[in-house]
Design an enzyme around this catalytic site. Sequence first.
Site, PDB file in Angstrom:
ATOM      1  N   ASP A  97       0.830  -1.201   0.000  1.00  0.00           N
ATOM      2  CA  ASP A  97       0.000   0.000   0.000  1.00  0.00           C
ATOM      3  C   ASP A  97       0.865   1.251   0.000  1.00  0.00           C
ATOM      4  O   ASP A  97       1.868   1.329   0.719  1.00  0.00           O
ATOM      5  CB  ASP A  97      -0.887   0.029   1.241  1.00  0.00           C
ATOM      6  CG  ASP A  97      -2.342  -0.227   0.924  1.00  0.00           C
ATOM      7  OD1 ASP A  97      -2.901   0.531   0.119  1.00  0.00           O
ATOM      8  OD2 ASP A  97      -2.919  -1.186   1.466  1.00  0.00           O
ATOM      9  N   ASP A 199      -3.814   3.681  -2.569  1.00  0.00           N
ATOM     10  CA  ASP A 199      -5.030   3.939  -1.813  1.00  0.00           C
ATOM     11  C   ASP A 199      -5.709   5.217  -2.315  1.00  0.00           C
ATOM     12  O   ASP A 199      -5.045   6.208  -2.635  1.00  0.00           O
ATOM     13  CB  ASP A 199      -4.658   4.091  -0.329  1.00  0.00           C
ATOM     14  CG  ASP A 199      -5.850   4.291   0.561  1.00  0.00           C
ATOM     15  OD1 ASP A 199      -6.660   3.352   0.681  1.00  0.00           O
ATOM     16  OD2 ASP A 199      -5.988   5.384   1.144  1.00  0.00           O
ATOM     17  N   GLU A 266      -6.942   2.153  -6.276  1.00  0.00           N
ATOM     18  CA  GLU A 266      -8.283   2.046  -5.700  1.00  0.00           C
ATOM     19  C   GLU A 266      -9.083   3.282  -6.082  1.00  0.00           C
ATOM     20  O   GLU A 266      -8.719   4.394  -5.708  1.00  0.00           O
ATOM     21  CB  GLU A 266      -8.211   1.939  -4.177  1.00  0.00           C
ATOM     22  CG  GLU A 266      -9.592   1.928  -3.518  1.00  0.00           C
ATOM     23  CD  GLU A 266      -9.560   2.346  -2.058  1.00  0.00           C
ATOM     24  OE1 GLU A 266     -10.432   1.893  -1.304  1.00  0.00           O
ATOM     25  OE2 GLU A 266      -8.676   3.146  -1.667  1.00  0.00           O
ATOM     26  N   HIS A 328     -10.707  -5.287   2.648  1.00  0.00           N
ATOM     27  CA  HIS A 328     -10.683  -4.822   4.034  1.00  0.00           C
ATOM     28  C   HIS A 328     -11.648  -3.683   4.306  1.00  0.00           C
ATOM     29  O   HIS A 328     -11.762  -3.245   5.460  1.00  0.00           O
ATOM     30  CB  HIS A 328      -9.263  -4.356   4.374  1.00  0.00           C
ATOM     31  CG  HIS A 328      -8.847  -3.156   3.571  1.00  0.00           C
ATOM     32  ND1 HIS A 328      -8.635  -3.219   2.209  1.00  0.00           N
ATOM     33  CD2 HIS A 328      -8.637  -1.867   3.929  1.00  0.00           C
ATOM     34  CE1 HIS A 328      -8.307  -2.025   1.768  1.00  0.00           C
ATOM     35  NE2 HIS A 328      -8.296  -1.179   2.784  1.00  0.00           N
ATOM     36  N   ASP A 329     -12.355  -3.188   3.296  1.00  0.00           N
ATOM     37  CA  ASP A 329     -13.224  -2.017   3.455  1.00  0.00           C
ATOM     38  C   ASP A 329     -14.714  -2.343   3.441  1.00  0.00           C
ATOM     39  O   ASP A 329     -15.531  -1.447   3.701  1.00  0.00           O
ATOM     40  CB  ASP A 329     -12.946  -1.005   2.335  1.00  0.00           C
ATOM     41  CG  ASP A 329     -11.758  -0.112   2.630  1.00  0.00           C
ATOM     42  OD1 ASP A 329     -11.475   0.137   3.816  1.00  0.00           O
ATOM     43  OD2 ASP A 329     -11.099   0.329   1.677  1.00  0.00           O
TER      44      ASP A 329
END
Length: 547
Positions: A97, A199, A266, A328-329
């Site tokens: 990330d 991200d 993302e 993870h979101d």
Amino acid sequence: MTEWWRGGVIYQVYPRSFQDSNGDGVGDLPGIIARLDHIARLGVDCIWLSPITQSPQADMGYDVSDYREVDRLFGSLHDFDSLVEQAHARGLKVIMDQVVSHTSDQHPWFEESRLNRTNAKADWYVWADPLPDGSPPNNWPAVFGGRAWEWNPTRGQYYLHNFLASQPDLNFHNPDVQQAVLDVMRFWLERGIDGFRLDTVNYYFHDKKLRSNPANKVKNEHLPYAVNPYDMQEHKFSKSQPENVDFLRRVRALLNQYPGTTSVGEVGDSHKSVKLMAEYTSGGDTLHMCYGFDFLGPDFTAAHFRKCIEQFFKAGPDGWPCWSFSNHDVPRHMTRWARFSQSPAELARQAAALVLSLKGSVCLYQGEELGLPETDLLFEELTDPRGIRFWPEDKGRDGCRTPIPWEQGEAPNGFTSGTPWLPVKPAQSVLNVAGQDADPNSTLAFYRAILAWRKSHPALREGSIAFLKTGEPILAFRRTLGDASLLCVFNLSSQAREVELLSLPRGTEFETVSQNAALSGKTLTLGANGYAMVALPATSKAKVRYG
């Protein structure tokens, strides 16, 4: 030779919850190293590490205070180097990330910027004067609730934060900021990383005029109101600005200096993510891949999957998507889509077969290979600031972040010798790795089998996709490369359906990964969550008729 990432499969590791090596209840880099064989046995191509850099952990690492240091919670730079080396020895790439749309308010850049309006980094963040009545300069909201502006009395100005107030946004209109971010990426590339997951990649730039956003005219299909006021705006000026593309070209130019590296962005935008995904990956000089949230929501229909994929390749024929069903979101897809199935195991296999047969690369989130559902947590067990703020209508992201259950027996099932930072509950404990490893009919065994099967069919990694006209709940398409073709037919429901297969070559058989499928003459019967994979010559005129 095709780039490894094109059609590759990426396995997302959420370090906090993968494996703890020192008993503090939080997963770490040595723990990941200890479990690398599990990832390698799956047959994926790459590991994506969620944030490991130094952070006060207000947003679980997505608030960085030092971009060039590993947080002591997870280990050291030496541990990082060892992880990359040992992953490479197993044939696994590693990407990490990069959270660069914002920093922590404890980052030295921000600590200097907030001092006054004349320091060397005064313009490194987004600062704005108040309106005459003292209110913020516009109506932009924060994703985690409240206004996206926080008052700083030292400067007598507001600063922008799209997320928490402790996550101030960097000012990408400043060329020095862009260069500093690229220098951070170069630091990790020099250490041998194989690329980055970027991200919130569409949040880098804001409207320089700070114009207010208009109201959102698209109504929520699943709720009569917005749980989060953020969803009540069209974010026309606060993100997704046209200047973003030029910076992404600079990122790609940097990566081109390190052959074999890649990028996946993302895109966080509820109404135009497919278009932005295409824009951000087109032309061969922007990002390699992007993913959005289109497949990370409640929709589980043939029309939805077909529309998103066709829209992407229409908007950017030379772009490249990275599809995923969980991360993870968002709540895990085994829970989001449970109403479309009577058998969790069959839904897990169908979801895997579907995402692994679409055109594009694939990201699997840790625990998908076990069929893990969302963990049901109590309010007092939450750590996620979003869940704490919007409970109970939005329970936040902790439910998909609970630790991996490794061993048989009682929780925490070998994840830690201490108390885990989030609990392992019975619904997850029973699906532990050791138990599934010993069962040839387990979800884990299926994931290993279908990933190996995917690698044996180049059409799934590189081939074209053509959808066949069918009614709900049947989704049908062909993947074709050269003289080989695969016909893929899915029943996205919990009830059996009969489909006509026309002009099939004599002696046609289903691929071994098919599920709940039977062929009698021209009639294909697909049971609940059934699907059929059929290898055909590219010249075959086979058709599907339903509805």
